[in-house]
Design a protein around this motif. Sequence first.
Motif, short mmCIF file in Angstrom:
data_model
loop_
_atom_site.label_atom_id
_atom_site.label_comp_id
_atom_site.label_asym_id
_atom_site.label_seq_id
_atom_site.Cartn_x
_atom_site.Cartn_y
_atom_site.Cartn_z
N ARG A 16 0.84 -1.20 0.00
CA ARG A 16 0.00 0.00 0.00
C ARG A 16 0.88 1.26 0.00
N GLU A 17 1.94 1.25 0.81
CA GLU A 17 2.84 2.40 0.82
C GLU A 17 3.55 2.55 -0.51
N LEU A 18 4.00 1.44 -1.08
CA LEU A 18 4.65 1.50 -2.40
C LEU A 18 3.72 2.12 -3.44
N LEU A 19 2.48 1.68 -3.46
CA LEU A 19 1.53 2.17 -4.46
C LEU A 19 1.09 3.61 -4.21
N SER A 20 1.26 4.09 -3.00
CA SER A 20 0.87 5.47 -2.69
C SER A 20 1.89 6.49 -3.20
N ARG A 28 -0.13 0.76 -10.20
CA ARG A 28 -1.51 0.68 -9.73
C ARG A 28 -2.33 -0.11 -10.74
N GLY A 29 -3.21 -0.93 -10.26
CA GLY A 29 -4.01 -1.77 -11.14
C GLY A 29 -3.48 -3.19 -11.22
N LEU A 30 -2.24 -3.40 -10.80
CA LEU A 30 -1.72 -4.77 -10.73
C LEU A 30 -2.24 -5.41 -9.45
N SER A 31 -2.43 -6.70 -9.48
CA SER A 31 -2.97 -7.37 -8.30
C SER A 31 -1.98 -7.36 -7.15
N GLN A 32 -2.52 -7.34 -5.93
CA GLN A 32 -1.68 -7.40 -4.73
C GLN A 32 -0.87 -8.69 -4.73
N GLU A 33 -1.46 -9.77 -5.19
CA GLU A 33 -0.77 -11.05 -5.22
C GLU A 33 0.46 -11.00 -6.14
N LEU A 34 0.29 -10.42 -7.32
CA LEU A 34 1.41 -10.30 -8.25
C LEU A 34 2.49 -9.39 -7.68
N LEU A 35 2.11 -8.21 -7.23
CA LEU A 35 3.10 -7.28 -6.67
C LEU A 35 3.82 -7.89 -5.47
N THR A 119 15.39 -14.57 -18.91
CA THR A 119 14.93 -14.42 -17.54
C THR A 119 13.41 -14.44 -17.55
N LEU A 120 12.83 -14.82 -16.43
CA LEU A 120 11.38 -14.81 -16.32
C LEU A 120 10.87 -13.39 -16.44
N THR A 121 9.73 -13.25 -17.06
CA THR A 121 9.10 -11.93 -17.12
C THR A 121 7.73 -12.04 -16.49
N SER A 122 7.32 -10.97 -15.85
CA SER A 122 6.01 -10.93 -15.22
C SER A 122 5.07 -10.09 -16.06
N PRO A 123 3.77 -10.15 -15.76
CA PRO A 123 2.82 -9.28 -16.45
C PRO A 123 3.09 -7.80 -16.19
N ALA A 124 3.91 -7.50 -15.19
CA ALA A 124 4.20 -6.10 -14.85
C ALA A 124 5.41 -5.57 -15.61
N GLU A 125 6.12 -6.42 -16.34
CA GLU A 125 7.39 -6.00 -16.95
C GLU A 125 7.25 -4.76 -17.83
N ALA A 126 6.24 -4.70 -18.67
CA ALA A 126 6.07 -3.54 -19.55
C ALA A 126 5.87 -2.27 -18.75
N ARG A 127 5.22 -2.38 -17.61
CA ARG A 127 4.96 -1.19 -16.79
C ARG A 127 6.22 -0.71 -16.08
N VAL A 128 7.12 -1.60 -15.77
CA VAL A 128 8.30 -1.20 -14.99
C VAL A 128 9.55 -0.98 -15.84
N ALA A 129 9.47 -1.27 -17.12
CA ALA A 129 10.65 -1.15 -17.98
C ALA A 129 11.29 0.23 -17.93
N ASN A 130 10.48 1.27 -17.86
CA ASN A 130 11.03 2.64 -17.80
C ASN A 130 11.07 3.19 -16.38
N LEU A 131 10.54 2.44 -15.42
CA LEU A 131 10.47 2.90 -14.03
C LEU A 131 11.61 2.35 -13.19
N LEU A 132 11.90 1.07 -13.35
CA LEU A 132 12.91 0.41 -12.52
C LEU A 132 14.08 -0.05 -13.39
N ALA A 133 15.28 0.23 -12.94
CA ALA A 133 16.48 -0.15 -13.68
C ALA A 133 16.75 -1.64 -13.53
N PRO A 134 17.20 -2.30 -14.59
CA PRO A 134 17.52 -3.72 -14.47
C PRO A 134 18.79 -3.95 -13.67
N ALA A 135 18.90 -5.11 -13.09
CA ALA A 135 20.14 -5.51 -12.43
C ALA A 135 21.12 -5.93 -13.53
#
Length: 163
Positions: A16-20, A28-35, A119-135
Amino acid sequence: MTAPVTRHKKPHYLLRELLSRSESSTLRGLSQELLGSLITAPASLARWIHSFHPELCKRPALHIVLMGVAGMDGVDSGRWYSLLPWLLGNESLKVRVTLVGYELFGEGEQPFHAKRKATLTSPAEARVANLLAPARLIPGGVAAFMASPAGQEPVDLFFGHGS
């Protein structure tokens, strides 16, 4: 101020804090289970750091190597580890995470010993590609890591299993 990883005893409060955060609007809109499954590895690592080596949270930079990475530990090219500064309560912390494992591929690499094609990809990958830097991804084991440029850099934390 306490670190988010220690402030919340239940995962759904951490999520909840992360999404805020305004930076997290694309999540936002991704399931709590996935996140929850996606931030489990970085949150566990952050909790360990905060519990056993809290002095590392105050450093300006941190290089972490995770050896023997497979499955969800390397999902989305390890992008979820870029949440470590926030999880540790020090957003100015510069974290470099290097993932090493036989199931990992770097860009354009196809090692003969890899068990997976990428590497495994999640349904969230497209959303985080420009938000989170890869390792940094190094396919292989200890020898591959030591032969890479990352193997020549100082390492602050080294976790290994199954390698």
